[in-house]
Design a protein around this motif. Structure first.
Motif, PDB file in Angstrom:
ATOM      1  N   PHE A  83       0.691  -1.214  -0.178  1.00 53.81           N
ATOM      2  CA  PHE A  83      -0.154  -0.020   0.077  1.00 53.81           C
ATOM      3  C   PHE A  83       0.752   1.128   0.104  1.00 53.81           C
ATOM      4  CE2 PHE A  83      -3.662  -2.594   1.829  1.00 53.81           C
ATOM      5  CZ  PHE A  83      -4.378  -2.546   0.545  1.00 53.81           C
ATOM      6  N   CYS A  84       2.050   1.322  -0.078  1.00 47.97           N
ATOM      7  CA  CYS A  84       2.914   2.286  -0.124  1.00 47.97           C
ATOM      8  C   CYS A  84       2.827   3.093  -1.232  1.00 47.97           C
ATOM      9  CB  CYS A  84       4.300   2.152   0.122  1.00 47.97           C
ATOM     10  SG  CYS A  84       5.637   3.469   0.269  1.00 47.97           S
ATOM     11  N   PRO A  85       2.218   4.314  -1.479  1.00 46.78           N
ATOM     12  CA  PRO A  85       2.157   4.806  -2.608  1.00 46.78           C
ATOM     13  C   PRO A  85       3.543   5.239  -3.380  1.00 46.78           C
ATOM     14  CG  PRO A  85       1.023   6.073  -1.121  1.00 46.78           C
ATOM     15  CD  PRO A  85       1.777   5.269  -0.437  1.00 46.78           C
ATOM     16  N   CYS A 130       3.225   9.543   4.752  1.00 45.31           N
ATOM     17  CA  CYS A 130       1.840   9.943   4.475  1.00 45.31           C
ATOM     18  C   CYS A 130       1.072   9.063   5.601  1.00 45.31           C
ATOM     19  CB  CYS A 130       1.394   9.413   3.266  1.00 45.31           C
ATOM     20  SG  CYS A 130       1.765   7.440   2.915  1.00 45.31           S
ATOM     21  N   GLY A 131       1.793   7.999   6.243  1.00 43.82           N
ATOM     22  CA  GLY A 131       0.972   7.533   7.428  1.00 43.82           C
ATOM     23  C   GLY A 131      -0.111   6.293   6.877  1.00 43.82           C
ATOM     24  N   ILE A 132       0.183   5.930   5.495  1.00 47.76           N
ATOM     25  CA  ILE A 132      -0.989   4.885   5.205  1.00 47.76           C
ATOM     26  C   ILE A 132      -0.363   3.421   5.667  1.00 47.76           C
ATOM     27  CG2 ILE A 132      -1.569   3.513   3.075  1.00 47.76           C
ATOM     28  CD1 ILE A 132      -1.641   6.054   1.524  1.00 47.76           C
ATOM     29  N   ARG A 170      -1.572   3.037   9.095  1.00 43.37           N
ATOM     30  CA  ARG A 170      -3.045   2.870   9.424  1.00 43.37           C
ATOM     31  C   ARG A 170      -3.241   1.582   8.657  1.00 43.37           C
ATOM     32  NH1 ARG A 170      -7.061   5.947  11.819  1.00 43.37           N
ATOM     33  NH2 ARG A 170      -5.761   8.063  11.102  1.00 43.37           N
ATOM     34  N   GLU A 171      -2.764   0.987   7.843  1.00 43.26           N
ATOM     35  CA  GLU A 171      -2.986  -0.239   7.133  1.00 43.26           C
ATOM     36  C   GLU A 171      -2.600  -1.491   7.990  1.00 43.26           C
ATOM     37  OE1 GLU A 171      -5.549  -0.631   5.289  1.00 43.26           O
ATOM     38  OE2 GLU A 171      -5.802   1.441   4.877  1.00 43.26           O
ATOM     39  N   GLY A 201       0.594  10.847   0.144  1.00 36.75           N
ATOM     40  CA  GLY A 201      -0.798  10.022   0.267  1.00 36.75           C
ATOM     41  C   GLY A 201      -1.348   9.715  -0.890  1.00 36.75           C
ATOM     42  N   CYS A 202      -0.844  10.096  -2.116  1.00 39.82           N
ATOM     43  CA  CYS A 202      -1.604   9.880  -3.430  1.00 39.82           C
ATOM     44  C   CYS A 202      -2.060   8.500  -3.561  1.00 39.82           C
ATOM     45  CB  CYS A 202      -0.835  10.640  -4.421  1.00 39.82           C
ATOM     46  SG  CYS A 202      -1.507  10.348  -6.072  1.00 39.82           S
ATOM     47  N   LEU A 223      -0.333   5.339  -6.314  1.00 43.69           N
ATOM     48  CA  LEU A 223      -0.441   4.082  -5.579  1.00 43.69           C
ATOM     49  C   LEU A 223      -0.839   2.829  -6.616  1.00 43.69           C
ATOM     50  CD1 LEU A 223      -0.319   1.548  -3.779  1.00 43.69           C
ATOM     51  CD2 LEU A 223      -2.248   2.450  -2.502  1.00 43.69           C
ATOM     52  N   HIS A 247      -7.550   0.885  -5.873  1.00 52.92           N
ATOM     53  CA  HIS A 247      -6.226   0.897  -5.408  1.00 52.92           C
ATOM     54  C   HIS A 247      -6.360   0.130  -3.989  1.00 52.92           C
ATOM     55  CE1 HIS A 247      -6.631   4.177  -2.805  1.00 52.92           C
ATOM     56  NE2 HIS A 247      -6.876   5.120  -3.853  1.00 52.92           N
ATOM     57  N   SER A 248      -7.585   0.022  -3.356  1.00 58.37           N
ATOM     58  CA  SER A 248      -7.687  -0.630  -2.047  1.00 58.37           C
ATOM     59  C   SER A 248      -7.716  -1.916  -2.024  1.00 58.37           C
ATOM     60  CB  SER A 248      -8.723   0.120  -1.147  1.00 58.37           C
ATOM     61  OG  SER A 248      -8.676   1.498  -1.117  1.00 58.37           O
ATOM     62  N   PRO A 306      -4.300  12.332   4.540  1.00 56.85           N
ATOM     63  CA  PRO A 306      -3.452  11.529   3.684  1.00 56.85           C
ATOM     64  C   PRO A 306      -3.225   9.926   4.151  1.00 56.85           C
ATOM     65  CG  PRO A 306      -2.272  13.135   4.467  1.00 56.85           C
ATOM     66  CD  PRO A 306      -3.402  13.505   5.096  1.00 56.85           C
ATOM     67  N   ASP A 307      -3.320   9.866   5.436  1.00 56.91           N
ATOM     68  CA  ASP A 307      -3.178   8.428   5.617  1.00 56.91           C
ATOM     69  C   ASP A 307      -4.530   7.734   5.641  1.00 56.91           C
ATOM     70  OD1 ASP A 307      -4.589  10.007   7.669  1.00 56.91           O
ATOM     71  OD2 ASP A 307      -3.868   8.688   9.164  1.00 56.91           O
ATOM     72  N   LEU A 308      -5.850   8.331   5.163  1.00 52.57           N
ATOM     73  CA  LEU A 308      -6.929   7.496   5.012  1.00 52.57           C
ATOM     74  C   LEU A 308      -7.086   7.187   3.659  1.00 52.57           C
ATOM     75  CD1 LEU A 308      -9.267   9.641   7.236  1.00 52.57           C
ATOM     76  CD2 LEU A 308      -8.270   7.496   7.724  1.00 52.57           C
ATOM     77  N   SER A 309      -6.223   7.414   2.648  1.00 49.86           N
ATOM     78  CA  SER A 309      -6.288   7.108   1.098  1.00 49.86           C
ATOM     79  C   SER A 309      -6.772   5.664   0.916  1.00 49.86           C
ATOM     80  CB  SER A 309      -5.070   7.332   0.530  1.00 49.86           C
ATOM     81  OG  SER A 309      -4.917   8.846   0.455  1.00 49.86           O
ATOM     82  N   VAL A 310      -6.239   4.676   1.581  1.00 49.53           N
ATOM     83  CA  VAL A 310      -6.576   3.442   1.035  1.00 49.53           C
ATOM     84  C   VAL A 310      -7.959   3.104   1.969  1.00 49.53           C
ATOM     85  CG1 VAL A 310      -5.864   1.012   1.513  1.00 49.53           C
ATOM     86  CG2 VAL A 310      -4.160   2.532   0.974  1.00 49.53           C
ATOM     87  N   ARG A 311      -8.163   3.554   3.125  1.00 52.90           N
ATOM     88  CA  ARG A 311      -9.434   3.205   3.616  1.00 52.90           C
ATOM     89  C   ARG A 311     -10.509   4.027   2.729  1.00 52.90           C
ATOM     90  NH1 ARG A 311     -10.010   4.187  10.221  1.00 52.90           N
ATOM     91  NH2 ARG A 311      -8.541   2.478  10.047  1.00 52.90           N
ATOM     92  N   ARG A 353     -11.282   1.967  -0.063  1.00 47.45           N
ATOM     93  CA  ARG A 353     -12.249   0.614   0.598  1.00 47.45           C
ATOM     94  C   ARG A 353     -13.751   1.069   0.814  1.00 47.45           C
ATOM     95  NH1 ARG A 353      -8.747  -1.081   4.726  1.00 47.45           N
ATOM     96  NH2 ARG A 353      -7.280  -1.775   3.150  1.00 47.45           N
TER      97      ARG A 353
END
Lengths: 97, 306
Positions: free
Chosen positions: A54-56, A78-80, A83-84, B27-28, B32, B195-196, B231-236, B239
């Motif tokens: 999940f790292c962009p 970014c902190g993804i 979070r994941e 966080g783009c 991703l 992407h999620s 930015p950290d919520l992108s994947v969430r 989803r």
């Protein structure tokens, strides 16, 4: 690239603005954009690699011990990954000067 | 690599055809999505990339983030350039100028370049039946030029050209259904991805590129800058868009619909909307209206998939 970005003059540029070196942005440091950095508590790491998926940036690499650690040269914070992460290995901390 | 249905992240190829160091925002989601899509592409591939976020962030002259042959095209002619490249390869193989190496052609564009400006070229290329894959990275506005609305912007979203205020609720029209437009050309493969769900995305890209004839994949990608989200919520968020039914995942193979993810229980759209600043102004009534529309649209696709 043999020369640094700010040393390149028009004489070094190919005709037609063709870029001859693939993936040359890898030399560009995006790590200094960061305001938060991931820190790792590897005791809880199950080495699943979800942070890498999940790292962009694609900057998470496996170290010698098999743990997935972000390369700070590119990590934008970014902190993804934090979070994941399913086991809560990663926490984001404020960057200091 | 072959068996994406197994959820084992470590089986994903380690090579990075989309190099780090690109200038995408923190966080783009689109970066991703591009990164994952490139991993699923074969070695021999030529990419035609429209103007847009991904072109701007990846090719800051004299550098490039691409580790594969890549050509920058304008907003309006991505599909035309891709079909030209494909035809040229075919003709050169026929005339013996260059051996046929099975090189695949992939066109990439944003939602503006696909649903507004480039739709004419896209329609032409799909109709002529070129053997190529068109990927649309949909971040639901023209993010690259400063968050202007596109026809892919969802109802109620506040952008700089559809601002929310006393007299306006933001975007007044519903999102244009580009996958349905692509499917109306009777092409062999159309799919939506997020992407999620990386395994689903990679399987669809691999399938689309291997398919003879035109293929179209619509990838929903979160933009923290334009959506005013963390930015950290992108994947969430990506989803949640799938789980609430806002962006259902499905594929259409030779006219046959198939849901990639069945939703026995849809989450309320509120869960998705409340995390984004662009929907902050919405009233209960508008959210109810959106919820109703989302359920309707989902039921339509579900009906087709039976």
């Amino acid at each position: 690239m043999s020369k640094k970005e700010d040393e390149i003059t028009w004489k070094d540029i190919e005709i037609g603005a063709i870029v001859t070196e693939p993936g040359s942005t890898a030399e560009y440091k995006t790590g200094d954009w960061r305001s938060q950095a991931p820190t790792y508590n590897t005791d809880r790491c199950i080495k699943c690699g979800i942070c890498q998926v999940f790292c962009p940036e694609g900057c998470v690499e496996q170290d010698a011990g098999g743990y997935f650690i972000a390369n700070m040269y590119w990590c934008k914070g970014c902190g993804i990954c934090a979070r994941e992460c399913p086991t809560g290995v990663i926490t984001m901390v404020e960057e200091t000067e | 690599m072959q068996n994406y249905s197994v959820y084992a992240s470590r089986l994903i190829p380690k090579r990075e055809p989309f190099a780090p160091g690109h200038r995408a925002c923190i966080g783009c989601g689109e970066a991703l999505a591009v990164r994952l899509a490139c991993k699923a592409l074969p070695q021999n591939v030529i990419i035609a990339n429209a103007t847009g976020c991904m072109e701007v962030v990846s090719s800051q002259f004299p550098m490039t983030a691409w580790r594969m042959p890549w050509i920058h095209t304008l907003f309006e002619n991505t599909a035309a350039v891709a079909s030209g490249v494909e035809s040229a390869l075919k003709v050169m193989a026929r005339k013996g100028v260059r051996p046929d190496t099975g090189t695949k052609v992939v066109a990439m564009a944003g939602d503006g370049g696909t649903s507004d400006i480039g739709i004419q070229a896209l329609s032409g290329a799909l109709e002529r039946g070129h053997d190529f894959l068109y990927i649309c990275f949909d971040n639901e506005a023209y993010m690259n030029t400063g968050i202007q609305r596109s026809s892919a912007t969802p109802f109620g979203a506040s952008t700089t050209t559809s601002p929310a205020g006393k007299m306006s609720i933001g975007q007044k029209t519903w999102k244009k259904n580009v996958p349905a437009i692509a499917a109306a050309h009777d092409i062999p493969y159309v799919a939506t991805a997020s992407h999620s769900y990386p395994f689903d995305l990679m399987a669809k890209v691999a399938k689309g590129v291997a398919m003879p004839g035109p293929a179209y994949i619509h990838i929903h990608s979160v933009c923290p800058t334009g959506w005013r989200s963390a930015p950290d919520l992108s994947v969430r968020l990506g989803r949640l868009a799938v789980q609430t039914g806002v962006f259902p995942l499905y594929e259409i193979e030779n006219g046959r619909y198939k849901l990639s993810m069945e939703l026995p229980e849809m989450k309320p759209v509120q869960d998705y909307l409340k995390l984004q600043g662009r929907f902050r102004h919405l009233t209960e009534d508008t959210i109810r209206e959106i919820q109703q529309r989302v359920v309707e649209e989902y039921e339509k696709i579900k009906e087709k998939a039976q």
